[in-house]
Design an enzyme around this catalytic site. Sequence first.
Site, PDB file in Angstrom:
ATOM      1  N   GLU A   1     -30.005  -4.244 -37.046  1.00 22.61           N
ATOM      2  CA  GLU A   1     -29.305  -3.125 -36.401  1.00 22.61           C
ATOM      3  C   GLU A   1     -28.978  -2.008 -37.386  1.00 22.61           C
ATOM      4  OE1 GLU A   1     -28.685  -6.278 -35.765  1.00 22.61           O
ATOM      5  OE2 GLU A   1     -28.881  -6.516 -33.593  1.00 22.61           O
TER       6      GLU A   1
ATOM      7  N   HIS B   1     -21.314 -11.042 -25.859  1.00 19.92           N
ATOM      8  CA  HIS B   1     -22.260 -10.312 -24.996  1.00 19.92           C
ATOM      9  C   HIS B   1     -21.499  -9.562 -23.904  1.00 19.92           C
ATOM     10  CE1 HIS B   1     -24.785 -13.394 -26.885  1.00 19.92           C
ATOM     11  NE2 HIS B   1     -25.814 -12.615 -26.647  1.00 19.92           N
TER      12      HIS B   1
END
Lengths: 348, 321
Positions: free
Chosen positions: B58, B125
């Site tokens: 990322e 999540h």
Amino acid sequence: MAAATKDEARADQTTARDAAMPVRAFRIMLRARVTEDKLAALYRAGMIKGGVFLGKGQEALSTASAIFLRKGDIFGPLIRDQAGRLAFGDTILDTFRTYLGSAQGPMRGRDGNVHRGRPRDGYYPMISHLGALVPVVAGGLYGRRLRGETQMVGVTSIGDGGTATGAFHEGVNLAAVERLPLVVVVANNQYAYSTPNSREFVCADLLDKAAGYGIAGFKCDGTDPAACLETLRLAVQSAREGNGPQLVIANLLRLVGHGEHDDASYVDPHLREAAVGRDCLEVGGAQLIENGLATSDDIVAWTKEAQAEVEEALDIARREKGPDPNDEDWRAISTERLVDGHYDTEEE
Amino acid sequence: MSVTYLEAIRAAQGQALADDPRVFIYGQDVGAFGGAFKATKNLAKEFPGRVIDAPLSEDAIVGLAIGSAIEGARPIVEMQFADFSTVGFNQIVNHAATLYYRTGVPCPLVVRLPSGGTLGGGPFHSQSMEGLYAHYPGLVVMTPATVEDAYTMLLEAVTLDDPVIFCEHKLLYYHLKADALPDTAQPVGKARLARAGRDATVVTYSAMLHESLQAAEELVEEGWQIEVIDLRTVKPLDTDTVLASVARTGRLLVVSEAWPWGGVASEVISRVVTEGFGLLDAAPMRFNAKDTPIPYHPDLWAAHRPTAVAIAARLRKLLTQ
């Protein structure tokens, strides 16, 4: 901007050993050293706000990192790259402007010292977070490639400590996956601030990392200007020819503290006495004399010339005004209509 | 014929790719696979070489986007889940967000964050990160709650010269539908009166808009008319629209799925209290998720976040203060 003179471009395109290169490189090293000596003096005199971070002892490697770059290339220098910055086309004037906070400098007083650059010229301004420039320079190359450009190279540098960051790993790996023409120059100056190599990594040699990433690796003596030039010439050439990322490891010793506030008392005295502790400027001068490329009188004359240039630049930068808070737009985004307000009701 | 929130996001990206050759999409699994949620389905085929699978990095993904933006590209980054953007956080808040202020060179990139809780999502999540990114200067933070906004705001995000954090809510992906993609767009940066009322104002955004509208509907039977404001973007925050509504109703409840400490809800209340104290007939209230990681079990999750029933209960309290 950027090594843009015709001579430089020619030298690079042929990638031949250029007889004038050692002299040109040495004079850049010298200009960087003289500039930094002046910065240290200004710091001691209390004339610079914030820190002063010097690259003494790293000028040979830093110069070699950028001297083979040309217009259209990207350079993402780090803390100890005053020499590489000058090699890429930065000026001594902009150096002082940034340290003194002149509104005319590239950072306009909004950022200082080694945090300077001109992104539009491929000269990226570092942030303090080490490793962060690796993927960004890779991204610059990616952007150029999307525009259909070829033959460009990006160089960024980092230290031994920076190789322990996640950003370094992610950036080098991504550059390898995308097969980008990125040269990552690691100046192993033995200490990350005060922390020795043994507390940063345990591989036998940082060069081993190149194999891990599946990219080419080079190693040179960072105190030897001729070796640095030859190594970087090959690395930049290889990247330009489409062989993907290149990792260059150079051992040397930072001959100053992390910043001028730091007396570097943690440095092992044996290292100072060892070959790794040599001053690359002395080595470079001796090389020029030995090869008949210069005399000691030449070096004295070049030093005086550099000192005069430094004084002149400092004179100008000193006379320039700093930013006026009342003239600031205090805006962090370019889209004026999307600026968020309503913070200071007193003012409104 | 109808279009979902997710299809709108996919369509906006397809449109952006078609409109502007500088646009490309970079992220994990976004290529031939079409993305974890299929937000880039078929785009790699339609736009060869411009929808690229990234390594699982990322930090480097955002870094690459920044560099390419400096060189004139218009990257759209897909984070697989908003939660994972913390790994790229440094590049977003310290590199992308500071570039314009430091150098005068803008950094036009869009980071898409599949945000918010869904059934069984659990702690990693489900997060809502808008408050965190809004805290940093230099970013525009969008939180579309409707199919229309998902489409038009993403299209506008790509045209902006500044870094945009685009918080799209996963719970709305498949279930929220509109008849068609919109022909017109409301401008980014302006809040929307989602429901007119006179007794109290609910200020909210993203998936909580729909919970709030349902709560307002529930209170109609009890004789209350609740006004609901959809912020649409949380940075900039359209304070004028909020204040105008509070001026009408005198009562304010701010609903956000994010955690309570700091963030959008506190910011709205802070602004209303400092700029519109005299407009208030009662102390303003806020309703956030609980101050714990987001739980996995559906029963725990349902109690962790604001729901229509719980919002209605808060409103009853606010209305009788």
